[in-house]
Design a protein around this motif. Structure first.
Motif, PDB file in Angstrom:
ATOM      1  N   ARG A  47      10.691  45.089   9.686  1.00  0.00           N
ATOM      2  CA  ARG A  47      11.866  44.249   9.462  1.00  0.00           C
ATOM      3  C   ARG A  47      13.151  44.982   9.855  1.00  0.00           C
ATOM      4  O   ARG A  47      13.209  46.209   9.901  1.00  0.00           O
ATOM      5  N   ARG A  48      14.205  44.187  10.092  1.00  0.00           N
ATOM      6  CA  ARG A  48      15.528  44.736  10.345  1.00  0.00           C
ATOM      7  C   ARG A  48      16.288  44.805   9.018  1.00  0.00           C
ATOM      8  O   ARG A  48      15.998  44.021   8.086  1.00  0.00           O
ATOM      9  N   PRO A  49      17.266  45.701   8.890  1.00  0.00           N
ATOM     10  CA  PRO A  49      18.013  45.816   7.634  1.00  0.00           C
ATOM     11  C   PRO A  49      18.596  44.494   7.141  1.00  0.00           C
ATOM     12  O   PRO A  49      18.634  44.239   5.934  1.00  0.00           O
ATOM     13  N   ALA A  50      19.050  43.633   8.056  1.00  0.00           N
ATOM     14  CA  ALA A  50      19.654  42.354   7.659  1.00  0.00           C
ATOM     15  C   ALA A  50      18.662  41.440   6.942  1.00  0.00           C
ATOM     16  O   ALA A  50      19.070  40.489   6.264  1.00  0.00           O
ATOM     17  N   GLN A  51      17.367  41.713   7.093  1.00  0.00           N
ATOM     18  CA  GLN A  51      16.343  40.897   6.452  1.00  0.00           C
ATOM     19  C   GLN A  51      15.986  41.403   5.057  1.00  0.00           C
ATOM     20  O   GLN A  51      15.106  40.833   4.412  1.00  0.00           O
ATOM     21  N   LEU A  52      16.662  42.449   4.612  1.00  0.00           N
ATOM     22  CA  LEU A  52      16.376  43.044   3.308  1.00  0.00           C
ATOM     23  C   LEU A  52      17.503  42.755   2.318  1.00  0.00           C
ATOM     24  O   LEU A  52      18.651  42.527   2.709  1.00  0.00           O
ATOM     25  N   SER A  53      17.190  42.798   1.045  1.00  0.00           N
ATOM     26  CA  SER A  53      18.210  42.682  -0.004  1.00  0.00           C
ATOM     27  C   SER A  53      18.981  43.992  -0.103  1.00  0.00           C
ATOM     28  O   SER A  53      18.589  45.020   0.477  1.00  0.00           O
ATOM     29  N   GLY A  54      20.079  43.962  -0.869  1.00  0.00           N
ATOM     30  CA  GLY A  54      20.869  45.178  -1.041  1.00  0.00           C
ATOM     31  C   GLY A  54      20.071  46.299  -1.677  1.00  0.00           C
ATOM     32  O   GLY A  54      20.171  47.463  -1.271  1.00  0.00           O
ATOM     33  N   GLY A  55      19.265  45.957  -2.676  1.00  0.00           N
ATOM     34  CA  GLY A  55      18.439  46.969  -3.323  1.00  0.00           C
ATOM     35  C   GLY A  55      17.393  47.539  -2.382  1.00  0.00           C
ATOM     36  O   GLY A  55      17.119  48.747  -2.397  1.00  0.00           O
ATOM     37  N   GLN A  56      16.795  46.687  -1.556  1.00  0.00           N
ATOM     38  CA  GLN A  56      15.807  47.161  -0.590  1.00  0.00           C
ATOM     39  C   GLN A  56      16.454  48.066   0.460  1.00  0.00           C
ATOM     40  O   GLN A  56      15.876  49.073   0.865  1.00  0.00           O
ATOM     41  N   GLN A  57      17.656  47.711   0.891  1.00  0.00           N
ATOM     42  CA  GLN A  57      18.358  48.552   1.856  1.00  0.00           C
ATOM     43  C   GLN A  57      18.641  49.934   1.262  1.00  0.00           C
ATOM     44  O   GLN A  57      18.529  50.951   1.954  1.00  0.00           O
ATOM     45  N   GLN A  58      18.996  49.975  -0.020  1.00  0.00           N
ATOM     46  CA  GLN A  58      19.270  51.267  -0.648  1.00  0.00           C
ATOM     47  C   GLN A  58      17.986  52.093  -0.770  1.00  0.00           C
ATOM     48  O   GLN A  58      18.020  53.318  -0.661  1.00  0.00           O
ATOM     49  N   ARG A  59      16.851  51.431  -0.953  1.00  0.00           N
ATOM     50  CA  ARG A  59      15.576  52.137  -0.974  1.00  0.00           C
ATOM     51  C   ARG A  59      15.272  52.757   0.395  1.00  0.00           C
ATOM     52  O   ARG A  59      14.808  53.894   0.494  1.00  0.00           O
TER      53      ARG A  59
END
Length: 374
Positions: free
Chosen positions: A134-146
């Protein structure tokens, strides 16, 4: 990578702000840095990361001197082995999640096959297995921080710097990321510095705590010790405690306006000396005053061990209401129904008292004694 100790003395002047802070973090341990807005927390981390050059002092990681004024040493950010992770995950938007994690190790010469294998392992460790494409834009804020945490740790940094990484997350997501951080910092034995405004972060993540105020470290030590005996009003607020400075006289701590009762054991050896009374808001009793003005309240007087104060503001707490009063600044916690029954509002006179057994005395600044004798 073997964990490295961090030792730094950062001296910097920017406009009207001056930073002069010393910190030391044992290898493989975490230091929390807390302070009010504008205290210099982010600036301190920027210097450690090499993004800002210090005017004086030094930054040492293990046996490596990264920055020094004399002799002059200046190591660029890319060669420090120090990674800074802030509130914004700052992932590369054109790359997949796996490619974001692979990027750092590849830049350090790790073969692609191993870097990709390690990236998948990190995705599993941070709870994102199967999301590597996936691309970062497809993730939630919490997932991006992970992902950002995985990317940071995948490079095996000598020191990881965390600049309020949970501030922009909702409560539940922040709790999950906090638990993940604690687990991964312990598992990887990474030396870390966490700048935060939340005492929960310090308790959950760090072994040591430094309080930074006005560009200076005003208190440092084990987290529990600092929170148990806060040395400044800010540290007391962080710890959820009241701290009132004065001089010990007989059975109370005397300020210009009030006397806070203490036990004989607490006052032992401190008579006539500057000290600070430390006690929890839950230990303070609040009673209404049968007067409609401050002047009328003063005429009523108080009993020994009590003092009059005016409500400065009301704050919500999980269990009810925190009543803040002035001169001195003291907080009291009440159930919501009790606060309502007292009809409290800013400016309302109230009578306060605290159980002497709930008050601890800690040595205070000599300035308190000087003020008392003015």
């Amino acid at each position: 990578m073997t964990a490295s100790a961090l030792d730094a003395h950062v001296v910097l002047a920017r406009g009207g702000f001056a930073l002069d802070a010393r910190i030391a973090v044992p290898a493989g341990e975490t230091l929390a840095v807390m302070g009010p807005s504008g205290a210099g927390k982010s600036t301190l981390l920027a210097v450690l990361a090499g993004l800002v050059a210090p005017r004086d002092g030094h930054v040492r990681v293990g046996e490596r001197m990264l920055d020094s004024a004399r002799p002059r040493v200046r190591t660029p950010p890319s060669r420090r082995g120090v990674v800074l992770l802030g509130q914004d995950a700052q992932l590369f938007p054109h790359m997949t999640v796996r490619e974001n994690i692979v990027f750092g190790p590849r830049a350090h010469g790790v073969p692609r096959e191993r870097a990709e294998r390690d990236a998948d392992d990190w995705l599993y460790r941070v709870g994102l297995a199967g999301l590597g494409s996936r691309r970062p834009a497809q993730l939630s804020g919490g997932q991006q921080q992970r992902v950002a945490l995985a990317r940071a740790l995948a490079t095996e940094p000598a020191v990881l710097l965390l600049d309020e990484p949970l501030t922009s997350l909702d409560i539940d997501t922040a709790a999950d990321i906090r638990a993940l951080l604690a687990a991964q910092l312990a598992a990887t034995r990474t030396t870390a510095v966490v700048a935060t405004h939340d005492a929960v972060d310090a308790v959950a993540l760090a072994a040591h705590l430094a309080v930074l105020e006005h560009g200076r470290v005003t208190q440092s030590g084990p987290v529990r010790a600092v929170l148990a005996e806060p040395a400044t009003p800010f540290a007391a607020a962080v710890a959820g405690m009241n701290r009132v400075e004065g001089v010990v006289r007989g059975g109370s701590l005397e300020t210009r306006r009030v006397g806070i009762p203490v036990t004989e054991a607490a006052a032992s050896g401190l008579d006539g000396r500057a000290a600070a009374a430390v006690f929890r808001p839950s230990a303070v009793t609040v009673d209404a005053v049968a007067a409609d003005s401050w002047t009328a309240a003063l005429r009523l007087g108080t009993e020994p061990g009590e003092w009059l104060a005016r409500v400065s503001r009301l704050e919500p707490t999980p269990a009810g209401v925190r009543v803040r009063t002035g001169e001195p600044d003291v907080a009291a916690d009440l159930p919501a129904d009790a606060a309502a029954a007292l009809r409290l509002a800013p400016g309302t006179p109230v009578r306060l008292r605290v159980d002497p057994a709930a008050v601890r005395l800690v040595p205070g600044p000599e300035a308190a004694a000087s003020e008392e004798h003015d």
